[in-house]
Design an enzyme around this catalytic site. Structure first.
Site, short mmCIF file in Angstrom:
data_model
loop_
_atom_site.label_atom_id
_atom_site.label_comp_id
_atom_site.label_asym_id
_atom_site.label_seq_id
_atom_site.Cartn_x
_atom_site.Cartn_y
_atom_site.Cartn_z
N SER A 1 0.83 -1.19 0.00
CA SER A 1 0.00 0.00 0.00
C SER A 1 0.88 1.25 0.00
O SER A 1 1.73 1.41 -0.88
CB SER A 1 -0.96 -0.03 1.20
N ARG B 1 -11.77 7.15 9.46
CA ARG B 1 -11.29 5.78 9.51
C ARG B 1 -12.34 4.80 9.00
O ARG B 1 -12.02 3.85 8.28
CB ARG B 1 -10.89 5.43 10.94
N ASP C 1 -8.66 -6.58 -4.76
CA ASP C 1 -8.25 -5.24 -4.34
C ASP C 1 -8.75 -4.22 -5.35
O ASP C 1 -8.25 -4.13 -6.46
CB ASP C 1 -6.72 -5.19 -4.23
N HIS D 1 -8.04 -5.09 -0.38
CA HIS D 1 -6.72 -4.45 -0.28
C HIS D 1 -5.94 -4.94 0.94
O HIS D 1 -4.70 -5.03 0.89
CB HIS D 1 -6.90 -2.93 -0.21
N ASP D 2 -6.61 -5.25 2.02
CA ASP D 2 -5.94 -5.68 3.25
C ASP D 2 -5.31 -7.06 3.14
O ASP D 2 -4.72 -7.54 4.12
CB ASP D 2 -6.93 -5.67 4.42
#
Length: 382
Positions: free
Chosen positions: A149, A219, A316, A349-350
């Protein structure tokens, strides 16, 4: 947690750090963690670059939350990045809030927190600080620099700015420039922070109130982009949160709502709102090809002796495979040896932070090859 809990070094005391924006900083405190020992010939140093809300505690418990390091699954004695074999460094980025100079730090001229008087920074500015840290640690050349990232963005800036200091580089789930969609999501988060009345134009340090609500919303918004629709559906679906029926109100009826609220509330305990503004802005300003008349390949001409690896994930959608392939094509066009894999993972994405065996296999093979082919620079420790 106090400053005494943080391992740090003071840099740029005599020669200020010149930023991309034209301003200078002096001095710059850098918080970092190291694992293992630097070999006598200096051939075993690995720099790990953290993502937006990460920190230097890649393989050790976070002193504030007590949680394990964010990549402790991969880094440690006997693990994939074996700290009994490699000297591993991870530093908190410039502008952050875990000991490295940022908006929450004290301005040496005013003796008060910088707040929004802190100069706007870039990813390349962060990498300049990392390079200075390597000098201070007597690491002339890195066996590998690796990150996912925003960490991958730092790796790309290393390739573009300091290729002679690298033997290998690994970019995971990243991009060489921020898209309009990426910028848009960040702007929503920044506006949430700045709309909180407790933000007070960034002057909330020392007060009893902080822009916690705005930062929590930022967040929550960002966290949605880190996950895939399949992951959210599989984990939560439309399941209700500890109730048999909806309440016809605005409480957290659904598990996914409760999950996001939890993510937001716990985040504000470990991160600074102004740092969030500055780091997301640094990511938005990322445009490596823009510095080379739109030709990303030209940024990597000096990296022809660097072995590279790029990894993306099928689910992602924040930094999709297309963006990662652009990096691969540019490296190929520049004559840089590069391996690439798109890994089938459902976590979004994580995925780079989670247990993905295919990624582990790719990293293990690449690290082994890089280690076997590395020739350390002469007189590294002189």
């Amino acid at each position: 947690m106090t400053n005494e809990d943080i391992n740090s070094i003071r840099l740029f005391q005599e020669d200020p750090l010149t930023l991309d924006g034209g301003e200078t900083l002096s001095p710059v405190d850098v918080a970092f963690e190291t694992y293992g020992d630097l070999a006598p010939d200096g051939d075993n140093a690995i720099l790990i670059c953290h993502a937006l809300t990460g920190d230097q505690y890649v393989a050790s418990p976070h002193p504030g939350t007590g949680k394990p390091g964010w990549w402790a699954r991969l880094v440690g004695p006997g693990k994939l990045i074996d700290t009994e074999k490699y000297f591993v460094i991870c530093s908190n980025v410039l502008g952050s809030c875990m000991g490295t100079t940022g908006p929450a730090a004290t301005d040496p001229n005013t003796k008060e927190p910088w707040g929004t008087r802190f100069p706007v920074i870039t990813i390349r500015d962060m990498v300049r600080v990392q390079a200075a840290l390597m000098d201070a640690l007597n690491v002339r050349k890195l066996l590998m620099v690796i990150g996912g990232s925003m960490g991958g963005m730092q790796v790309l800036e290393w390739l573009a700015t300091y290729p002679e200091r690298l033997h290998s580089a690994c970019v995971i789930a990243s991009a060489a420039r921020h898209t309009a969609q990426n910028i848009a999501f960040h702007e929503v988060g920044r506006q949430a922070v700045m709309a909180d009345p407790n933000w007070n134009q960034g002057r909330y340090y020392g007060s009893d109130a902080s822009p916690a609500k705005g930062l929590a919303v930022a967040r929550m918004t960002a966290h949605i982009t880190y996950l895939s629709e399949d992951a959210l559906t599989h984990k939560f679906g439309r399941n209700l949160q500890e109730r048999e029926a909806v309440t016809f109100g605005f409480d957290a009826d659904f598990q996914v709502e409760s999950y996001l609220r939890h993510q937001g509330s716990t985040f504000v305990d470990r991160f600074d709102a102004n740092s969030y503004l500055y780091i997301t802005r640094a990511m938005d300003y990322l445009d490596i090809p823009g510095r080379f008349d739109g030709r990303l390949a030209d940024a990597f001409i000096g990296a022809r002796d660097v072995r590279c690896c790029v990894i993306s994930f099928t689910s992602d959608w924040l930094y999709p495979t297309l963006e990662n392939k652009r990096i691969v094509h540019a490296l190929n066009a520049a004559g840089v040896p590069v391996s690439f894999a798109e890994i089938d993972a459902a976590f979004g994405h994580d995925s780079f932070l989670l247990d993905v065996p295919e990624m582990d296999e790719m990293l293990a093979g690449f690290l082994s090859t890089a280690t076997q082919s590395y020739q350390p620079p002469e007189a590294q420790n002189e």
